[in-house]
Design a protein around this motif. Structure first.
Motif, PDB file in Angstrom:
ATOM      1  N   ARG A 112       1.050   7.297  -5.263  1.00 31.66           N
ATOM      2  CA  ARG A 112       1.573   6.474  -6.362  1.00 31.66           C
ATOM      3  C   ARG A 112       3.079   6.246  -6.157  1.00 31.66           C
ATOM      4  O   ARG A 112       3.584   5.128  -6.327  1.00 31.66           O
ATOM      5  CB  ARG A 112       1.313   7.163  -7.699  1.00 31.66           C
ATOM      6  CG  ARG A 112       1.662   6.320  -8.917  1.00 31.66           C
ATOM      7  CD  ARG A 112       1.276   7.006 -10.222  1.00 31.66           C
ATOM      8  NE  ARG A 112      -0.147   6.967 -10.476  1.00 31.66           N
ATOM      9  CZ  ARG A 112      -0.962   8.027 -10.528  1.00 31.66           C
ATOM     10  NH1 ARG A 112      -0.479   9.241 -10.344  1.00 31.66           N
ATOM     11  NH2 ARG A 112      -2.244   7.887 -10.752  1.00 31.66           N
ATOM     12  N   GLY A 113       3.783   7.304  -5.761  1.00 28.12           N
ATOM     13  CA  GLY A 113       5.220   7.187  -5.486  1.00 28.12           C
ATOM     14  C   GLY A 113       5.481   6.267  -4.304  1.00 28.12           C
ATOM     15  O   GLY A 113       6.419   5.459  -4.314  1.00 28.12           O
ATOM     16  N   ALA A 114       4.648   6.388  -3.267  1.00 34.84           N
ATOM     17  CA  ALA A 114       4.808   5.549  -2.073  1.00 34.84           C
ATOM     18  C   ALA A 114       4.599   4.076  -2.435  1.00 34.84           C
ATOM     19  O   ALA A 114       5.344   3.192  -1.984  1.00 34.84           O
ATOM     20  CB  ALA A 114       3.813   5.975  -0.993  1.00 34.84           C
ATOM     21  N   LEU A 115       3.611   3.800  -3.268  1.00 34.87           N
ATOM     22  CA  LEU A 115       3.347   2.422  -3.676  1.00 34.87           C
ATOM     23  C   LEU A 115       4.515   1.882  -4.500  1.00 34.87           C
ATOM     24  O   LEU A 115       4.968   0.748  -4.303  1.00 34.87           O
ATOM     25  CB  LEU A 115       2.047   2.343  -4.488  1.00 34.87           C
ATOM     26  CG  LEU A 115       1.742   0.963  -5.078  1.00 34.87           C
ATOM     27  CD1 LEU A 115       1.560  -0.080  -3.980  1.00 34.87           C
ATOM     28  CD2 LEU A 115       0.485   1.015  -5.962  1.00 34.87           C
ATOM     29  N   ARG A 116       5.019   2.730  -5.398  1.00 33.25           N
ATOM     30  CA  ARG A 116       6.138   2.299  -6.234  1.00 33.25           C
ATOM     31  C   ARG A 116       7.346   1.956  -5.357  1.00 33.25           C
ATOM     32  O   ARG A 116       8.007   0.932  -5.554  1.00 33.25           O
ATOM     33  CB  ARG A 116       6.477   3.424  -7.207  1.00 33.25           C
ATOM     34  CG  ARG A 116       7.369   2.947  -8.298  1.00 33.25           C
ATOM     35  CD  ARG A 116       7.551   4.002  -9.364  1.00 33.25           C
ATOM     36  NE  ARG A 116       8.846   3.767  -9.973  1.00 33.25           N
ATOM     37  CZ  ARG A 116       9.518   4.669 -10.661  1.00 33.25           C
ATOM     38  NH1 ARG A 116       9.024   5.886 -10.819  1.00 33.25           N
ATOM     39  NH2 ARG A 116      10.685   4.374 -11.163  1.00 33.25           N
ATOM     40  N   LEU A 117       7.583   2.808  -4.363  1.00 35.93           N
ATOM     41  CA  LEU A 117       8.685   2.550  -3.437  1.00 35.93           C
ATOM     42  C   LEU A 117       8.463   1.225  -2.704  1.00 35.93           C
ATOM     43  O   LEU A 117       9.370   0.396  -2.574  1.00 35.93           O
ATOM     44  CB  LEU A 117       8.753   3.712  -2.448  1.00 35.93           C
ATOM     45  CG  LEU A 117      10.042   3.967  -1.694  1.00 35.93           C
ATOM     46  CD1 LEU A 117      10.000   5.371  -1.105  1.00 35.93           C
ATOM     47  CD2 LEU A 117      10.272   2.983  -0.596  1.00 35.93           C
ATOM     48  N   VAL A 129      -1.928  -2.277  12.703  1.00 34.48           N
ATOM     49  CA  VAL A 129      -2.841  -2.652  11.615  1.00 34.48           C
ATOM     50  C   VAL A 129      -2.156  -3.209  10.365  1.00 34.48           C
ATOM     51  O   VAL A 129      -2.814  -3.766   9.502  1.00 34.48           O
ATOM     52  CB  VAL A 129      -3.790  -1.488  11.232  1.00 34.48           C
ATOM     53  CG1 VAL A 129      -4.923  -1.384  12.224  1.00 34.48           C
ATOM     54  CG2 VAL A 129      -3.056  -0.166  11.130  1.00 34.48           C
ATOM     55  N   VAL A 130      -0.847  -3.046  10.252  1.00 30.60           N
ATOM     56  CA  VAL A 130      -0.134  -3.642   9.110  1.00 30.60           C
ATOM     57  C   VAL A 130       1.090  -4.395   9.615  1.00 30.60           C
ATOM     58  O   VAL A 130       1.511  -4.205  10.756  1.00 30.60           O
ATOM     59  CB  VAL A 130       0.317  -2.578   8.071  1.00 30.60           C
ATOM     60  CG1 VAL A 130      -0.864  -1.772   7.572  1.00 30.60           C
ATOM     61  CG2 VAL A 130       1.392  -1.672   8.643  1.00 30.60           C
ATOM     62  N   ASN A 131       1.673  -5.241   8.760  1.00 26.21           N
ATOM     63  CA  ASN A 131       2.851  -6.001   9.177  1.00 26.21           C
ATOM     64  C   ASN A 131       4.115  -5.148   9.174  1.00 26.21           C
ATOM     65  O   ASN A 131       4.884  -5.171  10.121  1.00 26.21           O
ATOM     66  CB  ASN A 131       3.055  -7.210   8.258  1.00 26.21           C
ATOM     67  CG  ASN A 131       1.898  -8.167   8.351  1.00 26.21           C
ATOM     68  OD1 ASN A 131       0.923  -8.025   7.623  1.00 26.21           O
ATOM     69  ND2 ASN A 131       1.974  -9.105   9.283  1.00 26.21           N
ATOM     70  N   THR A 132       4.319  -4.422   8.048  1.00 28.98           N
ATOM     71  CA  THR A 132       5.489  -3.555   7.980  1.00 28.98           C
ATOM     72  C   THR A 132       5.041  -2.163   7.557  1.00 28.98           C
ATOM     73  O   THR A 132       4.292  -2.019   6.581  1.00 28.98           O
ATOM     74  CB  THR A 132       6.516  -4.068   6.940  1.00 28.98           C
ATOM     75  OG1 THR A 132       6.679  -5.465   7.128  1.00 28.98           O
ATOM     76  CG2 THR A 132       7.851  -3.380   7.119  1.00 28.98           C
ATOM     77  N   ALA A 133       5.481  -1.165   8.294  1.00 29.91           N
ATOM     78  CA  ALA A 133       5.127   0.207   7.953  1.00 29.91           C
ATOM     79  C   ALA A 133       6.403   1.022   7.851  1.00 29.91           C
ATOM     80  O   ALA A 133       7.290   0.923   8.701  1.00 29.91           O
ATOM     81  CB  ALA A 133       4.218   0.807   9.021  1.00 29.91           C
ATOM     82  N   LEU A 134       6.502   1.806   6.781  1.00 26.90           N
ATOM     83  CA  LEU A 134       7.617   2.731   6.621  1.00 26.90           C
ATOM     84  C   LEU A 134       7.034   4.129   6.524  1.00 26.90           C
ATOM     85  O   LEU A 134       6.102   4.364   5.757  1.00 26.90           O
ATOM     86  CB  LEU A 134       8.392   2.397   5.340  1.00 26.90           C
ATOM     87  CG  LEU A 134       9.366   3.463   4.824  1.00 26.90           C
ATOM     88  CD1 LEU A 134      10.525   3.658   5.800  1.00 26.90           C
ATOM     89  CD2 LEU A 134       9.891   3.079   3.448  1.00 26.90           C
ATOM     90  N   ALA A 136       3.074  -1.280   4.156  1.00 25.95           N
ATOM     91  CA  ALA A 136       2.589   0.050   3.787  1.00 25.95           C
ATOM     92  C   ALA A 136       3.694   1.093   3.873  1.00 25.95           C
ATOM     93  O   ALA A 136       4.434   1.141   4.855  1.00 25.95           O
ATOM     94  CB  ALA A 136       1.438   0.452   4.704  1.00 25.95           C
ATOM     95  N   VAL A 137       3.804   1.917   2.831  1.00 24.73           N
ATOM     96  CA  VAL A 137       4.664   3.093   2.888  1.00 24.73           C
ATOM     97  C   VAL A 137       3.741   4.296   3.087  1.00 24.73           C
ATOM     98  O   VAL A 137       2.801   4.500   2.312  1.00 24.73           O
ATOM     99  CB  VAL A 137       5.515   3.250   1.617  1.00 24.73           C
ATOM    100  CG1 VAL A 137       6.262   4.587   1.631  1.00 24.73           C
ATOM    101  CG2 VAL A 137       6.512   2.101   1.505  1.00 24.73           C
ATOM    102  N   LEU A 173       0.831  -1.200   0.000  1.00 26.54           N
ATOM    103  CA  LEU A 173       0.000   0.000   0.000  1.00 26.54           C
ATOM    104  C   LEU A 173       0.867   1.251   0.000  1.00 26.54           C
ATOM    105  O   LEU A 173       1.887   1.313   0.697  1.00 26.54           O
ATOM    106  CB  LEU A 173      -0.883   0.048   1.252  1.00 26.54           C
ATOM    107  CG  LEU A 173      -1.888  -1.073   1.467  1.00 26.54           C
ATOM    108  CD1 LEU A 173      -2.584  -0.887   2.811  1.00 26.54           C
ATOM    109  CD2 LEU A 173      -2.922  -1.073   0.348  1.00 26.54           C
ATOM    110  N   GLY A 174       0.461   2.217  -0.791  1.00 28.70           N
ATOM    111  CA  GLY A 174       1.047   3.558  -0.720  1.00 28.70           C
ATOM    112  C   GLY A 174      -0.013   4.463  -0.126  1.00 28.70           C
ATOM    113  O   GLY A 174      -1.127   4.525  -0.642  1.00 28.70           O
ATOM    114  N   ILE A 175       0.317   5.129   0.981  1.00 29.96           N
ATOM    115  CA  ILE A 175      -0.684   5.947   1.679  1.00 29.96           C
ATOM    116  C   ILE A 175      -0.152   7.361   1.864  1.00 29.96           C
ATOM    117  O   ILE A 175       0.917   7.553   2.447  1.00 29.96           O
ATOM    118  CB  ILE A 175      -1.016   5.336   3.067  1.00 29.96           C
ATOM    119  CG1 ILE A 175      -1.532   3.900   2.914  1.00 29.96           C
ATOM    120  CG2 ILE A 175      -2.043   6.201   3.805  1.00 29.96           C
ATOM    121  CD1 ILE A 175      -1.755   3.172   4.236  1.00 29.96           C
ATOM    122  N   ASP A 176      -0.882   8.336   1.341  1.00 26.63           N
ATOM    123  CA  ASP A 176      -0.510   9.737   1.538  1.00 26.63           C
ATOM    124  C   ASP A 176      -1.439  10.299   2.604  1.00 26.63           C
ATOM    125  O   ASP A 176      -2.607  10.565   2.345  1.00 26.63           O
ATOM    126  CB  ASP A 176      -0.671  10.478   0.202  1.00 26.63           C
ATOM    127  CG  ASP A 176      -0.385  11.969   0.319  1.00 26.63           C
ATOM    128  OD1 ASP A 176      -0.128  12.455   1.441  1.00 26.63           O
ATOM    129  OD2 ASP A 176      -0.427  12.649  -0.717  1.00 26.63           O
TER     130      ASP A 176
END
Ligand SMILES: Nc1ncnc2c1ncn2[C@@H]1O[C@H](COP(=O)(O)OP(=O)(O)O)[C@@H](O)[C@H]1O
Ligand SMILES: [Mg+2]
Length: 347
Positions: free
Chosen positions: A324-329, A134-139, A111-112, A14-17
């Motif tokens: 979109r950038g966060a998801l790509r990352l 709520v998520v396994n890995t968050a950055l 999720a980023v 997931l990319g989340i802004d």
């Protein structure tokens, strides 16, 4: 949830802004949505009965605002105050976002999450801790960095993200931006709304105007620099529609953001090696809702004239380019490397 358990699980990226006004989300399975960053709670037992659940998130909450108490967890672009209550509101928002992204049983969720450039360390770690529930890995990365990543502007570039609560400016030097490569200004869209609201009631006391009205007028007519067409807006006075020329107040309100932005660009420009500065000047990108202000690119180019030829572009999709950038990352860099990019929980 606990951390990842190897390759057995399906991965959901997931990319989340997480914006002050809106949260934009994209997933690697094609989900894409935008919601208001707001949670509504019933004011009393009647509200609870009307609602039939303890809280409601996003646009739905906004529509039911007459009998709900609305809370914006990211008021100033960071978790506003560090009370348990605020964290709880942010938790409700994020939980809802993850549900909307429709994870399947047993998915590993990575999720980023983009937050304002200089969100304080304390806020970031609280946000991370909560996200990890709520998520396994968050950055957590800075919003302008995630825009830069999505646009392949990772070296010799400047990104200016003009949101509702904050304007975030970031210098890209081919590495993960350090705190000194980023500036957060608290003048952004909401500030323009206030300025315009005050200017309009001063000029036209007979008009019924609140900040929501001022915000719509801004979004319809926003511009900086020379006037290309007069801005004529419709208002109500004594219940009747009236038309007013708002060209000058709109220009003044929008231009009120510019001096600090120019100053920050100049400051960050100087932090690049001299041989790169002319390249950086031609690589300035404006993102966020404020990039929709007409004439903003040309205006900034003109103001930077003394430094040489500048080229300022606006992103194609201010609403989704960040996530979109966060998801790509998230997809391109395996979660085990995320700790090199920012603050990580899990992984
Ligand atoms: N056409 C427009 N002209 C000027 N400002 C706009 C326009 N459209 C949206 N905005 C403003 O952009 C801001 C929202 O930008 P956004 O990037 O979504 O913010 P955030 O990331 O803080 O949630 C709001 O202040 C909104 O009024
Ligand atoms: Mg934003």
């Amino acid at each position: 949830m606990s951390g990842s358990e190897g390759g057995m699980k399906n991965k959901l990226f997931l990319g989340i802004d997480l914006g002050t006004s809106h949260t934009a989300v994209m997933s690697n399975r094609g989900k894409k949505f935008l919601l208001k960053s707001v949670v509504g709670y019933p004011r009393d037992v009647i509200g609870l009965k009307l609602l039939g659940r303890p809280y409601v998130v996003g646009d739905e909450a906004f529509e039911m605002r007459s009998y709900l108490e609305l809370r914006y967890p990211l008021q100033d672009g960071v978790l506003s105050e560090l009370s348990d209550r605020d964290l709880q509101v942010a938790r409700h928002l994020l939980t809802h976002v993850i549900q909307q992204a429709a994870p399947q049983e047993g998915d590993e969720i990575n999720a980023v999450i983009g937050v304002p450039a200089r969100a304080s360390g304390a806020n970031k770690s609280l946000l991370l801790k909560m996200a990890h529930e709520v998520v396994n890995t968050a950055l957590v990365v800075s919003e302008p960095f995630m825009v830069a990543y999505g646009l392949d502007k990772l070296v010799n570039a400047l990104i200016i993200d003009i949101g509702a609560g904050t304007t975030d400016i970031c210098a890209l030097k081919g590495t993960v931006p350090a705190p000194e490569d980023q500036v957060t200004l608290t003048k952004a869209g909401n500030y323009v709304d206030e300025r315009l609201h005050n200017a309009l009631i001063e000029r036209h006391p007979e008009l019924q105007i609140n900040t929501n009205v001022a915000c719509s007028v801004k979004e319809m007519f926003s511009f900086v620099g020379p006037v290309t067409a007069p801005a004529i807006a419709e208002f109500r006075a004594g219940g009747k529609p009236v038309q007013c020329d708002v060209t000058e107040p709109v220009r003044v309100a929008c231009e009120s953001l510019m001096p600090e932005i120019i100053e920050s660009i100049e400051g960050l420009l100087r932090t690049f090696q001299p041989e790169y500065q002319s390249t950086v000047l031609k690589n300035i990108v404006i993102a966020g809702g404020g990039s929709r202000i007409r004439g903003i690119g040309t205006y900034i180019e003109e103001k930077l004239r003394a430094y040489g030829e500048a080229k300022v572009t606006c992103v194609g999709d201010p609403t989704f380019d960040g996530c979109r950038g966060a998801l790509r990352l998230a997809e391109e860099l395996p979660p085990q490397y995320w700790s090199q990019l920012g603050d990580v929980a899990g992984g």
